[in-house]
Design a protein around this motif. Structure first.
Motif, PDB file in Angstrom:
ATOM      1  N   TYR A  33      -9.369  24.256 -29.214  1.00 20.52           N
ATOM      2  CA  TYR A  33     -10.222  24.054 -30.385  1.00 20.52           C
ATOM      3  C   TYR A  33     -10.280  22.563 -30.711  1.00 20.52           C
ATOM      4  N   ARG A  34     -11.441  22.148 -31.149  1.00 23.65           N
ATOM      5  CA  ARG A  34     -11.630  20.777 -31.635  1.00 23.65           C
ATOM      6  C   ARG A  34     -12.406  20.861 -32.944  1.00 23.65           C
ATOM      7  N   ILE A  35     -11.774  20.442 -34.029  1.00 25.52           N
ATOM      8  CA  ILE A  35     -12.412  20.538 -35.338  1.00 25.52           C
ATOM      9  C   ILE A  35     -12.565  19.145 -35.943  1.00 25.52           C
ATOM     10  N   THR A  36     -13.517  19.044 -36.842  1.00 21.69           N
ATOM     11  CA  THR A  36     -13.744  17.795 -37.573  1.00 21.69           C
ATOM     12  C   THR A  36     -13.698  18.096 -39.060  1.00 21.69           C
ATOM     13  N   PHE A  37     -12.868  17.346 -39.779  1.00 27.93           N
ATOM     14  CA  PHE A  37     -12.764  17.539 -41.230  1.00 27.93           C
ATOM     15  C   PHE A  37     -12.437  16.200 -41.880  1.00 27.93           C
ATOM     16  N   GLY A  38     -13.203  15.871 -42.907  1.00 29.93           N
ATOM     17  CA  GLY A  38     -12.976  14.611 -43.606  1.00 29.93           C
ATOM     18  C   GLY A  38     -13.159  13.397 -42.725  1.00 29.93           C
ATOM     19  N   GLY A  39     -14.058  13.510 -41.752  1.00 28.54           N
ATOM     20  CA  GLY A  39     -14.311  12.389 -40.858  1.00 28.54           C
ATOM     21  C   GLY A  39     -13.278  12.206 -39.765  1.00 28.54           C
ATOM     22  N   GLU A  40     -12.293  13.112 -39.684  1.00 29.28           N
ATOM     23  CA  GLU A  40     -11.245  13.025 -38.670  1.00 29.28           C
ATOM     24  C   GLU A  40     -11.368  14.193 -37.691  1.00 29.28           C
ATOM     25  N   ASN A  41     -11.026  13.932 -36.427  1.00 28.19           N
ATOM     26  CA  ASN A  41     -11.038  14.967 -35.397  1.00 28.19           C
ATOM     27  C   ASN A  41      -9.621  15.470 -35.133  1.00 28.19           C
ATOM     28  N   TYR A  42      -9.501  16.774 -34.937  1.00 29.75           N
ATOM     29  CA  TYR A  42      -8.205  17.384 -34.661  1.00 29.75           C
ATOM     30  C   TYR A  42      -8.366  18.380 -33.508  1.00 29.75           C
ATOM     31  N   ASP A 123     -16.098  28.060 -33.566  1.00 36.80           N
ATOM     32  CA  ASP A 123     -16.130  29.210 -32.665  1.00 36.80           C
ATOM     33  C   ASP A 123     -15.540  30.389 -33.426  1.00 36.80           C
ATOM     34  N   GLU A 124     -16.386  31.325 -33.809  1.00 35.13           N
ATOM     35  CA  GLU A 124     -15.943  32.446 -34.627  1.00 35.13           C
ATOM     36  C   GLU A 124     -15.496  33.653 -33.804  1.00 35.13           C
ATOM     37  N   GLU A 125     -15.528  33.535 -32.480  1.00 32.80           N
ATOM     38  CA  GLU A 125     -15.134  34.659 -31.624  1.00 32.80           C
ATOM     39  C   GLU A 125     -13.623  34.864 -31.684  1.00 32.80           C
ATOM     40  N   ASN A 126     -13.201  36.118 -31.775  1.00 31.14           N
ATOM     41  CA  ASN A 126     -11.773  36.416 -31.822  1.00 31.14           C
ATOM     42  C   ASN A 126     -11.090  36.034 -30.512  1.00 31.14           C
ATOM     43  N   VAL A 127      -9.845  35.606 -30.623  1.00 27.81           N
ATOM     44  CA  VAL A 127      -9.019  35.339 -29.453  1.00 27.81           C
ATOM     45  C   VAL A 127      -8.328  36.636 -29.057  1.00 27.81           C
ATOM     46  N   VAL A 128      -8.318  36.947 -27.772  1.00 28.10           N
ATOM     47  CA  VAL A 128      -7.623  38.136 -27.268  1.00 28.10           C
ATOM     48  C   VAL A 128      -6.413  37.669 -26.466  1.00 28.10           C
ATOM     49  N   ILE A 129      -5.247  38.134 -26.863  1.00 27.69           N
ATOM     50  CA  ILE A 129      -4.012  37.764 -26.173  1.00 27.69           C
ATOM     51  C   ILE A 129      -3.431  38.998 -25.494  1.00 27.69           C
ATOM     52  N   ARG A 130      -2.991  38.820 -24.244  1.00 27.37           N
ATOM     53  CA  ARG A 130      -2.378  39.921 -23.493  1.00 27.37           C
ATOM     54  C   ARG A 130      -0.886  39.644 -23.330  1.00 27.37           C
ATOM     55  N   PHE A 131      -0.091  40.672 -23.553  1.00 30.55           N
ATOM     56  CA  PHE A 131       1.355  40.561 -23.422  1.00 30.55           C
ATOM     57  C   PHE A 131       1.792  41.114 -22.066  1.00 30.55           C
ATOM     58  N   LYS A 132       2.889  40.599 -21.575  1.00 34.15           N
ATOM     59  CA  LYS A 132       3.410  41.045 -20.285  1.00 34.15           C
ATOM     60  C   LYS A 132       4.928  40.973 -20.294  1.00 34.15           C
ATOM     61  N   GLY A 133       5.526  41.616 -19.304  1.00 29.44           N
ATOM     62  CA  GLY A 133       6.969  41.556 -19.175  1.00 29.44           C
ATOM     63  C   GLY A 133       7.420  40.185 -18.694  1.00 29.44           C
ATOM     64  N   ASP A 134       8.710  39.985 -18.711  1.00 26.11           N
ATOM     65  CA  ASP A 134       9.283  38.710 -18.281  1.00 26.11           C
ATOM     66  C   ASP A 134       9.347  38.677 -16.755  1.00 26.11           C
ATOM     67  N   VAL A 135       8.601  37.762 -16.143  1.00 24.08           N
ATOM     68  CA  VAL A 135       8.567  37.651 -14.682  1.00 24.08           C
ATOM     69  C   VAL A 135       9.622  36.642 -14.235  1.00 24.08           C
ATOM     70  N   PRO A 136      10.563  37.042 -13.376  1.00 25.50           N
ATOM     71  CA  PRO A 136      11.614  36.107 -12.944  1.00 25.50           C
ATOM     72  C   PRO A 136      11.045  34.973 -12.096  1.00 25.50           C
ATOM     73  N   ALA A 137      11.662  33.820 -12.224  1.00 28.90           N
ATOM     74  CA  ALA A 137      11.187  32.634 -11.507  1.00 28.90           C
ATOM     75  C   ALA A 137      11.254  32.819 -10.000  1.00 28.90           C
ATOM     76  N   TRP A 138      12.239  33.599  -9.508  1.00 25.81           N
ATOM     77  CA  TRP A 138      12.376  33.769  -8.059  1.00 25.81           C
ATOM     78  C   TRP A 138      11.168  34.489  -7.456  1.00 25.81           C
TER      79      TRP A 138
END
Length: 275
Positions: A33-42, A123-138
């Motif tokens: 996301y990139r927003i502008t408020f009060g003349g500043e970008n965030y 951007d008013e579209e909802n964010v969809v997040i998917r969760f998953k199990g912990d995958v080992p580094a190996w």
């Protein structure tokens, strides 16, 4: 010698470009996301994937004048929305989305205010997040490394075959070995730890990621067994172009998703029936 070096440099550069594209377009990477408020970008990011059995932290770096909340619910449902108030800790606003079973999803959106004034996100579209199990580094690290090498070797096959260099046959074989190891050995192990299933592509399911890997293998095997034909190098080029096209499809599209009503994991194009 110089020509071979150029070929491998080109293969690496093209492969890195493909991976950057996947990083920017995949549905499980953070949403920028990139927003502008009060003349500043965030700028800030919101997560779209979380692994393990912990709640998913949402941390947004914004000055003290900003306040906010997260509105969320399970996806895909028509359940009532829940609210999480963002808590300020120093220069950051933070909260945590509740953990979901593997392949479970939440949809959410951020509401920001500053001095009592609503701050549009653009951007008013909802964010969809998917969760998953912990995958080992190996399992995760070799899977990623082998798939990266598969792309590099397949791109090298294109350039070697276009240059009518017989070495393309050897590297075609190496590409197949890398693909088998990364996509059909470590890949299913990663998927099992993440979503509880080893394979969800054809013929067991319609997971797009699994089917992409399967399609690539079919083309590479065809090119390998017909490598000594007059048109063998063109088949090798075609197989590598299929791999290129596959990687241009964002990763994890039409992947595993938990059906909130049945508690079952559905995959691939079958998801479209429930959305």
């Amino acid at each position: 010698m110089g020509k071979k070096v150029l070929i491998w440099v080109a293969a690496v550069v093209v492969s890195l470009g493909i991976m950057v594209y996947q990083r920017l377009t995949g549905p499980t990477y953070e949403k920028d996301y990139r927003i502008t408020f009060g003349g500043e970008n965030y700028t800030f990011e919101l997560p779209r994937s979380h692994g393990g059995d912990t709640d998913c932290p949402v941390v947004i770096g914004l000055p003290e004048k900003f306040e906010g909340m997260i509105i969320y619910r399970r996806f895909p449902t028509d359940e009532p929305w829940d609210t999480l108030q963002l808590v300020r800790v120093g220069s950051q606003l933070s909260t945590s989305l509740p953990n979901q079973p593997p392949a479970g999803k939440l949809e959410y959106h951020l509401v920001l205010t500053a001095g009592g004034e609503h701050v549009p996100l653009g951007d008013e579209e909802n964010v969809v997040i998917r969760f998953k199990g912990d995958v080992p580094a190996w399992a995760q690290v070799p899977h990623i490394l082998l798939m990266v090498l598969t792309v590099i070797w397949s791109m090298a096959v294109i350039f070697l075959a276009l240059g009518n260099m017989v070495q393309y046959r050897k590297h075609l074989g190496i590409t197949i070995i890398l693909l088998l190891l990364g996509g059909f050995i470590f890949g299913p192990v990663v998927q099992y730890h993440a979503f509880g299933q080893f394979w969800t592509g054809w013929p067991l399911g319609e997971d797009l990621t699994d089917n992409k890997v399967l399609l690539a293998l079919v083309f590479f095997l065809l090119a390998w067994f017909l490598r000594n034909r007059k048109y063998g190098r063109w088949l090798a080029i075609l197989a590598s172009l299929v791999m290129l096209a596959i990687y241009l499809i964002p990763h994890s599209m039409n992947g595993s998703e938990l059906d909130p009503e049945t508690g079952e994991v559905v995959t691939g194009t079958m998801l479209l029936l429930f959305e």
